[in-house]
Design a protein around this motif. Sequence first.
Motif, mmCIF file in Angstrom:
data_model
loop_
_atom_site.group_PDB
_atom_site.id
_atom_site.type_symbol
_atom_site.label_atom_id
_atom_site.label_comp_id
_atom_site.label_asym_id
_atom_site.label_seq_id
_atom_site.Cartn_x
_atom_site.Cartn_y
_atom_site.Cartn_z
ATOM 1 N N LYS A 1 46.581 5.699 -19.585
ATOM 2 C CA LYS A 1 46.656 4.332 -20.099
ATOM 3 C C LYS A 1 47.836 4.198 -21.054
ATOM 4 O O LYS A 1 48.042 5.056 -21.911
ATOM 5 C CB LYS A 1 45.357 3.975 -20.822
ATOM 6 N N PRO A 2 48.642 3.129 -20.934
ATOM 7 C CA PRO A 2 49.791 2.963 -21.847
ATOM 8 C C PRO A 2 49.339 2.844 -23.295
ATOM 9 O O PRO A 2 48.260 2.307 -23.587
ATOM 10 C CB PRO A 2 50.459 1.685 -21.352
ATOM 11 N N LEU A 3 50.182 3.337 -24.198
ATOM 12 C CA LEU A 3 49.863 3.268 -25.620
ATOM 13 C C LEU A 3 50.172 1.878 -26.168
ATOM 14 O O LEU A 3 50.823 1.052 -25.529
ATOM 15 C CB LEU A 3 50.631 4.348 -26.377
ATOM 16 N N SER A 4 49.730 1.622 -27.391
ATOM 17 C CA SER A 4 49.757 0.270 -27.962
ATOM 18 C C SER A 4 50.934 0.045 -28.910
ATOM 19 O O SER A 4 50.938 0.583 -30.027
ATOM 20 C CB SER A 4 48.451 0.008 -28.719
ATOM 21 N N PRO A 5 51.902 -0.795 -28.519
ATOM 22 C CA PRO A 5 52.959 -1.168 -29.468
ATOM 23 C C PRO A 5 52.438 -2.086 -30.570
ATOM 24 O O PRO A 5 53.017 -2.142 -31.652
ATOM 25 C CB PRO A 5 53.999 -1.870 -28.595
ATOM 26 N N GLN A 6 51.324 -2.787 -30.313
ATOM 27 C CA GLN A 6 50.746 -3.656 -31.348
ATOM 28 C C GLN A 6 50.217 -2.830 -32.504
ATOM 29 O O GLN A 6 50.311 -3.226 -33.667
ATOM 30 C CB GLN A 6 49.632 -4.517 -30.756
ATOM 31 N N HIS A 7 49.638 -1.666 -32.195
ATOM 32 C CA HIS A 7 49.172 -0.745 -33.241
ATOM 33 C C HIS A 7 50.336 -0.386 -34.165
ATOM 34 O O HIS A 7 50.216 -0.419 -35.391
ATOM 35 C CB HIS A 7 48.581 0.506 -32.577
ATOM 36 N N LEU A 8 51.487 -0.057 -33.572
ATOM 37 C CA LEU A 8 52.662 0.301 -34.369
ATOM 38 C C LEU A 8 53.187 -0.898 -35.148
ATOM 39 O O LEU A 8 53.525 -0.790 -36.334
ATOM 40 C CB LEU A 8 53.750 0.852 -33.443
ATOM 41 N N LEU A 9 53.251 -2.062 -34.507
ATOM 42 C CA LEU A 9 53.763 -3.275 -35.151
ATOM 43 C C LEU A 9 52.907 -3.681 -36.345
ATOM 44 O O LEU A 9 53.424 -4.064 -37.406
ATOM 45 C CB LEU A 9 53.832 -4.412 -34.130
ATOM 46 N N SER A 10 51.593 -3.593 -36.195
ATOM 47 C CA SER A 10 50.682 -4.073 -37.248
ATOM 48 C C SER A 10 50.458 -3.067 -38.361
ATOM 49 O O SER A 10 50.216 -3.454 -39.509
ATOM 50 C CB SER A 10 49.327 -4.462 -36.626
ATOM 51 N N CYS A 11 50.532 -1.779 -38.044
ATOM 52 C CA CYS A 11 50.132 -0.764 -39.018
ATOM 53 C C CYS A 11 51.280 0.008 -39.634
ATOM 54 O O CYS A 11 51.119 0.610 -40.706
ATOM 55 C CB CYS A 11 49.149 0.200 -38.363
ATOM 56 N N ASN A 12 52.441 0.029 -38.994
ATOM 57 C CA ASN A 12 53.588 0.742 -39.559
ATOM 58 C C ASN A 12 54.340 -0.207 -40.499
ATOM 59 O O ASN A 12 55.362 -0.780 -40.148
ATOM 60 C CB ASN A 12 54.503 1.228 -38.436
ATOM 61 N N VAL A 13 53.799 -0.386 -41.697
ATOM 62 C CA VAL A 13 54.350 -1.366 -42.637
ATOM 63 C C VAL A 13 55.135 -0.732 -43.780
ATOM 64 O O VAL A 13 55.912 -1.420 -44.449
ATOM 65 C CB VAL A 13 53.218 -2.248 -43.219
ATOM 66 N N ARG A 14 54.972 0.559 -44.002
ATOM 67 C CA ARG A 14 55.653 1.195 -45.122
ATOM 68 C C ARG A 14 57.157 1.287 -44.836
ATOM 69 O O ARG A 14 57.578 1.814 -43.818
ATOM 70 C CB ARG A 14 55.081 2.587 -45.370
ATOM 71 N N ASN A 15 57.945 0.753 -45.753
ATOM 72 C CA ASN A 15 59.409 0.759 -45.643
ATOM 73 C C ASN A 15 59.921 0.028 -44.401
ATOM 74 O O ASN A 15 61.036 0.270 -43.949
ATOM 75 C CB ASN A 15 59.947 2.193 -45.653
ATOM 76 N N GLN A 16 59.101 -0.848 -43.853
ATOM 77 C CA GLN A 16 59.524 -1.702 -42.747
ATOM 78 C C GLN A 16 59.515 -3.154 -43.238
ATOM 79 O O GLN A 16 58.831 -3.492 -44.214
ATOM 80 C CB GLN A 16 58.576 -1.572 -41.549
ATOM 81 N N PRO A 17 60.289 -4.062 -42.598
ATOM 82 C CA PRO A 17 60.281 -5.475 -42.994
ATOM 83 C C PRO A 17 58.878 -6.059 -42.968
ATOM 84 O O PRO A 17 58.008 -5.606 -42.204
ATOM 85 C CB PRO A 17 61.184 -6.126 -41.949
ATOM 86 N N ASP A 18 58.660 -7.082 -43.765
ATOM 87 C CA ASP A 18 57.317 -7.633 -43.965
ATOM 88 C C ASP A 18 56.643 -8.091 -42.681
ATOM 89 O O ASP A 18 55.474 -7.832 -42.457
ATOM 90 C CB ASP A 18 57.372 -8.800 -44.961
ATOM 91 N N SER A 19 57.370 -8.812 -41.811
ATOM 92 C CA SER A 19 56.716 -9.419 -40.658
ATOM 93 C C SER A 19 56.644 -8.503 -39.449
ATOM 94 O O SER A 19 55.821 -8.701 -38.565
ATOM 95 C CB SER A 19 57.440 -10.707 -40.250
ATOM 96 N N GLY A 20 57.496 -7.489 -39.392
ATOM 97 C CA GLY A 20 57.530 -6.639 -38.210
ATOM 98 C C GLY A 20 58.298 -7.252 -37.067
ATOM 99 O O GLY A 20 58.869 -6.555 -36.230
#
Length: 479
Positions: A267-286
Motif C-alpha cells: 500500500k502506498p505511504l501517506s504524504p498527508q501524514h508528512l504534510l500535517s505532522c512534519n512541522v518542526r523547522n518547516q513553513p507554517d502551512s506546509g
Amino acid sequence: MCNNGYQRPQCSNCEVQPLFKTLSTTTLLLLLIGFSAIVNSQHNSHWDLPGPYCGARPLSNQCCRGRQDGCSQPILDTICYCDEFCNRTHAPGYQDCCPDYLPVCLGIRPEPIIKKCYLNGRFIEIGETYKINCNDCKCQWMGDRMDLICDQQECIINSTLINIVNNNWNRYGWRARNYSEFWGRRLSEGISLRLGTLLSARKVLAMAPISPDYDARELPFSFDTRHKWRGLIELPRDQGWCGASWAISTVSVISDRMNIHLNSHYKPLSPQHLLSCNVRNQPDSGCNGGHLTRAWIFIRKFGLVTEECYPWEGYRTRCVIPKRKHAKESRCVSPQMQRSPLHRVAPVYRIAGEQDIMYEIQKSGPVQATMRVYQDFFTYGSGIYKCTSIAKEHRTGYHSVRIIGWGEEMQYGQRVKYWIAANSWGESWGENGFFRIRRGSNDCKIEDFVLAAWAAQEKTASINFKDPTSIDNRISNAI
C-alpha cells in the motif's frame, strides 16, 4: 478672445456661405452624414454633456451665419459656439460647436454614444469587470472613449510563449499545451502553490555524495524502472494547489523503494501524514513549500502510515498521529482502517553526476531530484524538455520530482539524452503525468541535488562502494 484665454483661429475669409444655397440636395445629405461622423469622433470631447446650449439662446438668434464669436454659450470652464464657423471640416481638431449644435442648428440627430466596451463578440457594461486569463479588466469611460483597463499580472499560461515553442519544435525539442487547470491563474500562484521545495542551508546542499563502485560501460542506453519492476512504481500523484512537492516526491520515492525491496505492491505511504505532522523547522502551512532533508529526517525518526490510513487532503490538517521514535504502528485517521504500521527509512544520501544517478536508479529504484521551474514548464505537453530563453526573464521556483529512468532519442539528426521523471500534477499533464528532460547537461539544475534512501528493513546496501567504511559518514553528512 474668450474669458478663459481660448482664442478661435484666424482665417482670411471668415464669411461662411450658407450651405443650403450652394449645395445640391445629394451633396448636402452626404455632407451632413460626414458632419455626424465628425461629431461622434474625437474632435470634440463635450458631445455627451447635457444641454441645452444653442437651444437655450433666443429663438431669433439660436444659430448664427458665418463667424460670430459672440454666438456662444458657457460650457464647463470654457465656451462653445453656435455659428456656422464652429463646424468647419477644413480644420480637423478645431470643431468647437456646442453639444446640441447639430440637432438645433442643422436638424441632425447624432448617434448616441454607447458607453460600453466591446470584446470577443460581446458588449461589456461600464463598470463591469471582465476576466482575461488571470487579469481582471474593467470597462471605463476615458474622457472621450470607452476603454477596457486590465491588470498587468503575469499569468501561468502565456499563449504567445506556447506559440513560440510549438512553432520552433525543431529548436526546442518539445511541444507546449494550454491546460485548463492553469488558465486564469497568476504565475505567482503557480510558483507558490504548484511547486513547493525550499532550498536548504548551504551546508546541506554541500553534503558529500556517495561514491559507488561500478563499470560505467555496463550502463544501458535506456532504462525504465516501470519495466524492470512492473507494477511496483507509483503513478504520478496530483498535489493540487498546495506547494507540497517536497512531501509528495519524498513519499513516492520511499513507496517505490519499499515495493522494490519487498518485491510486491504494498500500500502506498501517506504524504498527508508528512504534510500535517512534519512541522518542526518547516513553513507554517506546509503548502508554501518545505525542506527535503527535514522530511527525510522525520520519516527516519517517526515513520509513515499508509495513505489508506491517512488520506490526502491537499492542505495541512491537525496532526493526529503521535510522534514516538520507537513506535511500530499507529491508529488511523480514516474510519475504514483501525491501525497501520509505521514505515521508516535509513539515512538519506546524495548522488552526484549523471552516471552515478543512472547506476543508483538501476540498482535501487527511483531517486528524488530538485529542479528550477520556469514559466514554460507549466505548459509542457510532450518531447524532451529544455528551458526556453524567453521564459528565463520571469519569476522561477524550485520543485521536487522523481527520476525513474533515462533514454536517448534522435531529433533532427542529433542524439539527445534525457531523464524520465514523474511530476506531481496529475496524469492529465505532460506525458501521462511524466516528462522527459535533457540529461547530462544539468538542465534546470535537475542533477544538482539528487537524494535517496534505502528502506529501513534492508540489512545491507544494494549497491557497492569504493570505500565501504565511509558509507555511514557520507549518507549522514550535514543531516
